[in-house]
Structure formats: C-alpha cells, structure tokens
Scaffold this motif. Structure first.
Motif, PDB file in Angstrom:
ATOM      1  N   ALA A  23       0.816  -1.211   0.000  1.00 37.45           N
ATOM      2  CA  ALA A  23       0.000   0.000   0.000  1.00 37.45           C
ATOM      3  C   ALA A  23       0.849   1.261   0.000  1.00 37.45           C
ATOM      4  CB  ALA A  23      -0.930   0.003   1.211  1.00 37.45           C
ATOM      5  N   MET A  24       2.064   1.188   0.564  1.00 38.99           N
ATOM      6  CA  MET A  24       2.887   2.395   0.708  1.00 38.99           C
ATOM      7  C   MET A  24       3.866   2.606  -0.439  1.00 38.99           C
ATOM      8  SD  MET A  24       3.854   2.877   4.743  1.00 38.99           S
ATOM      9  CE  MET A  24       3.991   1.142   5.170  1.00 38.99           C
ATOM     10  N   ILE A  25       4.547   1.548  -0.864  1.00 41.36           N
ATOM     11  CA  ILE A  25       5.594   1.707  -1.877  1.00 41.36           C
ATOM     12  C   ILE A  25       4.947   1.688  -3.250  1.00 41.36           C
ATOM     13  CG2 ILE A  25       7.750   0.790  -2.790  1.00 41.36           C
ATOM     14  CD1 ILE A  25       8.226  -0.523  -0.088  1.00 41.36           C
ATOM     15  N   GLY A  26       4.800   2.846  -3.840  1.00 39.54           N
ATOM     16  CA  GLY A  26       4.122   2.933  -5.132  1.00 39.54           C
ATOM     17  C   GLY A  26       4.517   4.182  -5.879  1.00 39.54           C
ATOM     18  N   SER A 190       7.621  20.685   2.848  1.00 42.40           N
ATOM     19  CA  SER A 190       8.148  19.466   2.231  1.00 42.40           C
ATOM     20  C   SER A 190       7.651  18.228   2.977  1.00 42.40           C
ATOM     21  CB  SER A 190       9.678  19.493   2.220  1.00 42.40           C
ATOM     22  OG  SER A 190      10.220  19.230   3.501  1.00 42.40           O
ATOM     23  N   ALA A 191       7.565  18.325   4.317  1.00 44.56           N
ATOM     24  CA  ALA A 191       7.055  17.190   5.087  1.00 44.56           C
ATOM     25  C   ALA A 191       5.609  16.902   4.735  1.00 44.56           C
ATOM     26  CB  ALA A 191       7.192  17.482   6.588  1.00 44.56           C
ATOM     27  N   GLY A 192       4.806  17.974   4.566  1.00 47.91           N
ATOM     28  CA  GLY A 192       3.412  17.770   4.166  1.00 47.91           C
ATOM     29  C   GLY A 192       3.291  17.120   2.808  1.00 47.91           C
ATOM     30  N   LEU A 193       4.155  17.519   1.875  1.00 52.15           N
ATOM     31  CA  LEU A 193       4.134  16.914   0.541  1.00 52.15           C
ATOM     32  C   LEU A 193       4.646  15.474   0.585  1.00 52.15           C
ATOM     33  CD1 LEU A 193       5.527  19.977  -1.451  1.00 52.15           C
ATOM     34  CD2 LEU A 193       3.185  19.097  -1.544  1.00 52.15           C
ATOM     35  N   LEU A 194       5.706  15.237   1.349  1.00 50.45           N
ATOM     36  CA  LEU A 194       6.257  13.877   1.455  1.00 50.45           C
ATOM     37  C   LEU A 194       5.296  12.923   2.140  1.00 50.45           C
ATOM     38  CD1 LEU A 194       9.909  14.859   2.369  1.00 50.45           C
ATOM     39  CD2 LEU A 194       9.260  13.492   0.385  1.00 50.45           C
ATOM     40  N   PHE A 195       4.398  13.457   2.944  1.00 49.99           N
ATOM     41  CA  PHE A 195       3.382  12.618   3.582  1.00 49.99           C
ATOM     42  C   PHE A 195       2.593  11.840   2.530  1.00 49.99           C
ATOM     43  CE2 PHE A 195      -0.818  11.898   5.438  1.00 49.99           C
ATOM     44  CZ  PHE A 195      -0.472  11.311   6.642  1.00 49.99           C
ATOM     45  N   PHE A 196       2.453  12.416   1.334  1.00 50.53           N
ATOM     46  CA  PHE A 196       1.757  11.758   0.225  1.00 50.53           C
ATOM     47  C   PHE A 196       2.363  10.384  -0.068  1.00 50.53           C
ATOM     48  CE2 PHE A 196       1.873  10.902  -4.380  1.00 50.53           C
ATOM     49  CZ  PHE A 196       0.522  10.829  -4.664  1.00 50.53           C
ATOM     50  N   ALA A 197       3.691  10.286   0.043  1.00 49.68           N
ATOM     51  CA  ALA A 197       4.360   9.026  -0.290  1.00 49.68           C
ATOM     52  C   ALA A 197       4.156   7.961   0.779  1.00 49.68           C
ATOM     53  CB  ALA A 197       5.860   9.264  -0.500  1.00 49.68           C
ATOM     54  N   PHE A 198       3.787   8.366   2.001  1.00 51.89           N
ATOM     55  CA  PHE A 198       3.555   7.397   3.071  1.00 51.89           C
ATOM     56  C   PHE A 198       2.104   6.914   3.108  1.00 51.89           C
ATOM     57  CE2 PHE A 198       7.353   9.505   4.754  1.00 51.89           C
ATOM     58  CZ  PHE A 198       8.097   8.418   5.164  1.00 51.89           C
ATOM     59  N   LEU A 217      -1.089  -6.037  14.787  1.00 52.06           N
ATOM     60  CA  LEU A 217      -1.265  -4.781  14.050  1.00 52.06           C
ATOM     61  C   LEU A 217      -0.165  -3.791  14.391  1.00 52.06           C
ATOM     62  CD1 LEU A 217      -5.125  -4.222  14.291  1.00 52.06           C
ATOM     63  CD2 LEU A 217      -3.823  -4.916  12.283  1.00 52.06           C
ATOM     64  N   GLY A 218       0.086  -3.597  15.676  1.00 50.40           N
ATOM     65  CA  GLY A 218       1.109  -2.642  16.085  1.00 50.40           C
ATOM     66  C   GLY A 218       2.485  -3.001  15.571  1.00 50.40           C
ATOM     67  N   ARG A 219       2.850  -4.280  15.693  1.00 43.69           N
ATOM     68  CA  ARG A 219       4.157  -4.718  15.203  1.00 43.69           C
ATOM     69  C   ARG A 219       4.273  -4.516  13.696  1.00 43.69           C
ATOM     70  NH1 ARG A 219       3.350  -9.133  18.833  1.00 43.69           N
ATOM     71  NH2 ARG A 219       2.625 -10.414  17.094  1.00 43.69           N
ATOM     72  N   ALA A 220       3.221  -4.878  12.966  1.00 48.47           N
ATOM     73  CA  ALA A 220       3.256  -4.764  11.507  1.00 48.47           C
ATOM     74  C   ALA A 220       3.379  -3.312  11.066  1.00 48.47           C
ATOM     75  CB  ALA A 220       2.007  -5.401  10.907  1.00 48.47           C
ATOM     76  N   VAL A 221       2.660  -2.419  11.736  1.00 45.85           N
ATOM     77  CA  VAL A 221       2.733  -0.994  11.403  1.00 45.85           C
ATOM     78  C   VAL A 221       4.157  -0.475  11.563  1.00 45.85           C
ATOM     79  CG1 VAL A 221       2.121   1.295  12.279  1.00 45.85           C
ATOM     80  CG2 VAL A 221       0.335  -0.375  11.829  1.00 45.85           C
ATOM     81  N   LEU A 222       4.785  -0.783  12.690  1.00 44.36           N
ATOM     82  CA  LEU A 222       6.121  -0.264  12.958  1.00 44.36           C
ATOM     83  C   LEU A 222       7.162  -0.874  12.022  1.00 44.36           C
ATOM     84  CD1 LEU A 222       6.031  -0.192  16.871  1.00 44.36           C
ATOM     85  CD2 LEU A 222       5.700   1.696  15.272  1.00 44.36           C
ATOM     86  N   VAL A 223       7.061  -2.181  11.747  1.00 47.73           N
ATOM     87  CA  VAL A 223       8.022  -2.821  10.846  1.00 47.73           C
ATOM     88  C   VAL A 223       7.877  -2.265   9.428  1.00 47.73           C
ATOM     89  CG1 VAL A 223       8.685  -4.994   9.750  1.00 47.73           C
ATOM     90  CG2 VAL A 223       8.211  -4.934  12.203  1.00 47.73           C
ATOM     91  N   LEU A 225       6.533   0.576   8.364  1.00 43.01           N
ATOM     92  CA  LEU A 225       6.963   1.970   8.294  1.00 43.01           C
ATOM     93  C   LEU A 225       8.481   2.085   8.382  1.00 43.01           C
ATOM     94  CD1 LEU A 225       4.374   4.065  10.319  1.00 43.01           C
ATOM     95  CD2 LEU A 225       5.182   4.508   8.009  1.00 43.01           C
ATOM     96  N   GLY A 226       9.103   1.260   9.223  1.00 45.90           N
ATOM     97  CA  GLY A 226      10.555   1.298   9.327  1.00 45.90           C
ATOM     98  C   GLY A 226      11.226   0.960   8.011  1.00 45.90           C
ATOM     99  N   VAL A 227      10.734  -0.076   7.335  1.00 48.78           N
ATOM    100  CA  VAL A 227      11.292  -0.460   6.030  1.00 48.78           C
ATOM    101  C   VAL A 227      11.136   0.671   5.024  1.00 48.78           C
ATOM    102  CG1 VAL A 227      11.012  -2.019   4.062  1.00 48.78           C
ATOM    103  CG2 VAL A 227      10.961  -2.928   6.397  1.00 48.78           C
ATOM    104  N   VAL A 228       9.944   1.273   4.993  1.00 47.47           N
ATOM    105  CA  VAL A 228       9.670   2.327   4.014  1.00 47.47           C
ATOM    106  C   VAL A 228      10.506   3.569   4.294  1.00 47.47           C
ATOM    107  CG1 VAL A 228       7.893   3.917   3.185  1.00 47.47           C
ATOM    108  CG2 VAL A 228       7.372   1.495   3.445  1.00 47.47           C
ATOM    109  N   VAL A 229      10.652   3.946   5.564  1.00 51.17           N
ATOM    110  CA  VAL A 229      11.463   5.120   5.900  1.00 51.17           C
ATOM    111  C   VAL A 229      12.899   4.924   5.441  1.00 51.17           C
ATOM    112  CG1 VAL A 229      12.455   6.441   7.807  1.00 51.17           C
ATOM    113  CG2 VAL A 229      10.022   5.895   7.809  1.00 51.17           C
ATOM    114  N   VAL A 230      13.476   3.744   5.697  1.00 48.80           N
ATOM    115  CA  VAL A 230      14.846   3.464   5.254  1.00 48.80           C
ATOM    116  C   VAL A 230      14.948   3.529   3.739  1.00 48.80           C
ATOM    117  CG1 VAL A 230      16.644   1.696   5.138  1.00 48.80           C
ATOM    118  CG2 VAL A 230      15.439   2.111   7.291  1.00 48.80           C
TER     119      VAL A 230
END
Length: 417
Positions: A23-26, A190-198, A217-223, A225-230
């Motif tokens: 859903a996030m990486i696109g 820029s943070a507001g615009l970059l929010f689009f990518a998340f 759910l909590g573990r999956a969200v953090l993992v 998001l961590g992958v996507v941020v990196v």
C-alpha cells in the motif's frame, strides 16, 4: 449469538507487513521528492523525517482504533463510533477528496514516466489511463493479493536498480550553492508533501478482523513503516547526490538520476517500473474510493445514488463512474505538485480525526500513550497548514462544500419527517 459470518484470523505479522508495504511503496516515491525538494532545498531529509514521525503517529492511532472497532470504514467509522457522526463525515469526506487527488497524481506520474513529451500528450495519456482503469473497476476487476505482491516486487526491484546504478556511478551534483531557501516553513511544507508518499499504511489497520492477535497490528505498522522510511531515505540521498539542486525541477527524478549517473540502459527499466507502480496504485485507489463512497452513501453522507450496486458485477458502479470523472477533471486542470498538495491536505484531515478519536478512547482500549495521539494530531494540523497556499485554500473550500451539503441534507430530512 449472531449468525453473521466473521473473517478468519489467519494473518501473522509478516503477512500484515507485506500488505502495508504494497500500500505504501508505489507512485509516490517516483514523484514526490521533486516538489518536496523545491520547498525544503538541502534540508529535504529533515522534511522526510518529520513526515515519517507524523505517519508513525497516525498509523499507530489507526491500529489502536481498528483493534477496538474491527470493521471496514477506517477513520470514517472510527469518527462516527467514538466522536459522533459529524466527525466521521469530515474524516470520510477528507479521505474521498484527498484520495481522488491522489489518483490524479498517480495518473500524472504514470504519464510522466511512460510518455515523455509534450504536456498535452502526457495529460491525454493520464486521462486514458484513468478512463481504462475506471472501466476495469466498474466490471469488478481489482488488484488481487497476488498482483499486489508482483507490483511490490517490480517496484522494489526498480528502486534497487536505481540505487545500485547511482551508487556505482561517478556522477555527482556540484557541491555547495543550494540552501534551505524556504527555511522552517519550507521544511514543514516538504514534510506535508512527502506525507503523500507514506499514505497507505493505514491499510494494515483494515486487517483487524483477520490478524491472529491485536498486537500483530502494532508490530506490523512499525516494521512496515521502518522499512519504508529506510528505503525512502536511501532514494532521497541518491537523488540529492546525483541531481542536487536539479532535483527540484525534475519531472521524473528517479529516471533523471540514473541517466545522470551514466547508465542510460537503466532508464527504460525505471520508467517501466514507475509506470507499473503508478497504474497498480491507481487501480487500487479507484476501487477503494468507490467503496468508501458507497459506505458514506449508505449513511446518506453522500448522495444516495452512489450507493447503487451493479446487479451483475456487484460493484458500486455509480460511485466508480463519479470518482473516475472527478479524477479526469483534476488531471486536465491541475499540475502534479498541486495534486500532491491537495491530496495531502485531505488525507491529513482524515488522520487528524483518527488521532482525535484515538485520544478519546478509554484506557482499556489504549495500546500507546496519549502523547502519541497528541503528537499525531498536532502534526496533521501543522503539516496541513504548511502545504502550498493553493492546496490549503482548495482543501478548505472543498471541506466547506461537503459540510454545507450535509447541513442541507439534514435540514431536508427534518422537514420531511
């Protein structure tokens, strides 16, 4: 006891993480860094960090709410259940208008990478993509789990190719001369615009009825998001290294980076990957907006005609056609930066309601400190207000139109009783 069937709780943390990543990486990662760099200049990575913090707060709020309300509807449902119908409406309306703009941005990203050339040619290609995929959703064709994984793999492979090419190349942007001309307001924008990518991480929260335990759910969200941020940080560093100040004016930054790195053979690979990611995300979003519109229409928060379901294909065909027409209109009149800004505004409104609802939950339903929800709520408000002025004005106007429409509907209902 109830005879209503329930979903099977079969998904573990790994399954939920994959759903979040798809859903996030696109399309966002291929387009959003250029307008964000224009706003923040050399402080682009600071804007990315701020966007990641707000995204994390929003995601854990959604996961907490989903654990207590395991049904579809997202913040539209959470707002109605925890805060009241008006808050639910604002969240749902923000989602519909924000994600409609996201569709326009994804269609334009597809055209930018797939059809290099004159502006009018790109707009026609973007319109054609929206029309064809809207027709697909009306016939009941949506992204399956298998297709989601294929597209995720293709997108990830494209980004890996780009990163390897840039890392192995000798090209580098001239040092010095580029400053954070926008200052703190530019970084916030820029943070507001970059929010689009998340945007998309809350897809994990919709699995509340299918995960083995609420903690999943909590573990999956953090993992996820961590992958996507990196990944996003690596892409941002690579783009800054090769393009430098030129990043701000690039229409296809990832393709421009591999070309600047001296690897023209990789440019078609990047263009194909970006086009596929954009089309996949566009198809999924068109279907998702149609179904959110269906849910709102059933509650009469949108015109009741949008609740119609096709007798054969079993899809909300009226809602899908209206959404498709709205996306076409945006593609014809908006630019990519404007579409991203407007999308971010609508989605930040949506998550502001989610954070407020999570803040109001009783202690027994809480899984994270209230400070996380306060941070998420303030972050949504600040980033939303920091977006480009035309996006903020248009967003406020559209929210006002939605509120006025619901007021009129409620008044008519009272008179007809």
């Amino acid at each position: 006891m109830t005879d209503q069937p329930v979903l099977a709780r079969r998904l573990g943390t790994g399954d939920a993480v994959v759903v979040g990543l798809t859903a996030m990486i696109g399309a966002g990662v291929f387009s959003v860094f250029a307008p964000a760099a224009e706003a923040a200049g050399s402080l682009l990575l600071v804007g990315l960090g701020l966007a990641a913090v707000v995204a994390t707060c929003n995601a854990v709020a959604s996961a907490q709410l989903a654990s207590a309300h395991p049904a579809s509807g997202g913040a539209y449902l959470f707002g109605r259940e925890v805060l009241g119908p008006w808050w639910g409406f604002v969240a749902g309306w923000g989602f519909v208008v924000g994600k409609t703009a996201s569709c326009a941005a994804m269609a334009m990203t597809f055209a930018a990478y797939a059809v290099p050339g004159e502006e009018w040619v790109r707009r026609l290609a973007a319109v054609a993509a929206v029309v064809l995929l809207t027709a697909a959703t009306v016939r009941g064709i949506t992204r399956t789990a298998l297709l989601a994984r294929v597209l995720l793999g293709l997108t990830a492979l494209t980004l890996v190719v780009a990163l390897v090419v840039v890392a192995g190349g000798d090209a580098a942007a001239p040092a010095g001369g580029w400053t954070a001309t926008g200052g703190l307001p530019g970084v916030l924008q820029s943070a507001g615009l970059l929010f689009f990518a998340f945007a998309g991480y809350a897809r994990i929260a919709t699995l509340a009825e299918e995960v083995r335990t609420p903690e999943t759910l909590g573990r999956a969200v953090l993992v996820a998001l961590g992958v996507v941020v990196v990944l996003y940080a690596l892409v941002a560093v690579a783009l800054l290294h090769v393009l430098g100040e030129g990043l701000a004016g690039s229409g296809e930054p990832v393709a421009a980076a591999v070309e600047a790195a001296g690897a023209p053979w990789a440019e078609p690979v990047v263009r194909v990957g970006a086009a596929a990611a954009s089309l996949g995300a566009l198809l999924a979003l068109l279907a998702g907006i149609g179904r959110t519109s269906l849910a709102m229409a059933r509650e009469r928060d949108l015109p009741s005609g949008l609740a119609a379901v096709h007798p054969r294909h079993r899809v909300p065909h009226h809602a899908q056609l209206v959404v498709g027409a709205a996306v076409v209109g945006l593609v014809l009149v908006a630019d990519l930066r404007g579409a991203i800004g407007f999308s971010s505004f609508g989605v930040l409104v949506y998550y502001a309601v989610a954070n407020l609802a999570a803040l109001r939950q009783p202690v027994a339903a809480r899984r994270w400190p209230r400070a996380v929800n306060v941070t998420g709520l303030l972050g949504c408000v600040v980033l939303g207000a920091s977006l480009p002025v035309p996006a903020v004005v248009a967003g406020l106007a559209v929210v006002a139109v939605g509120v006025a429409g619901r007021l009129v509907r409620l008044r008519v209902d009272r008179r007809t009783r």
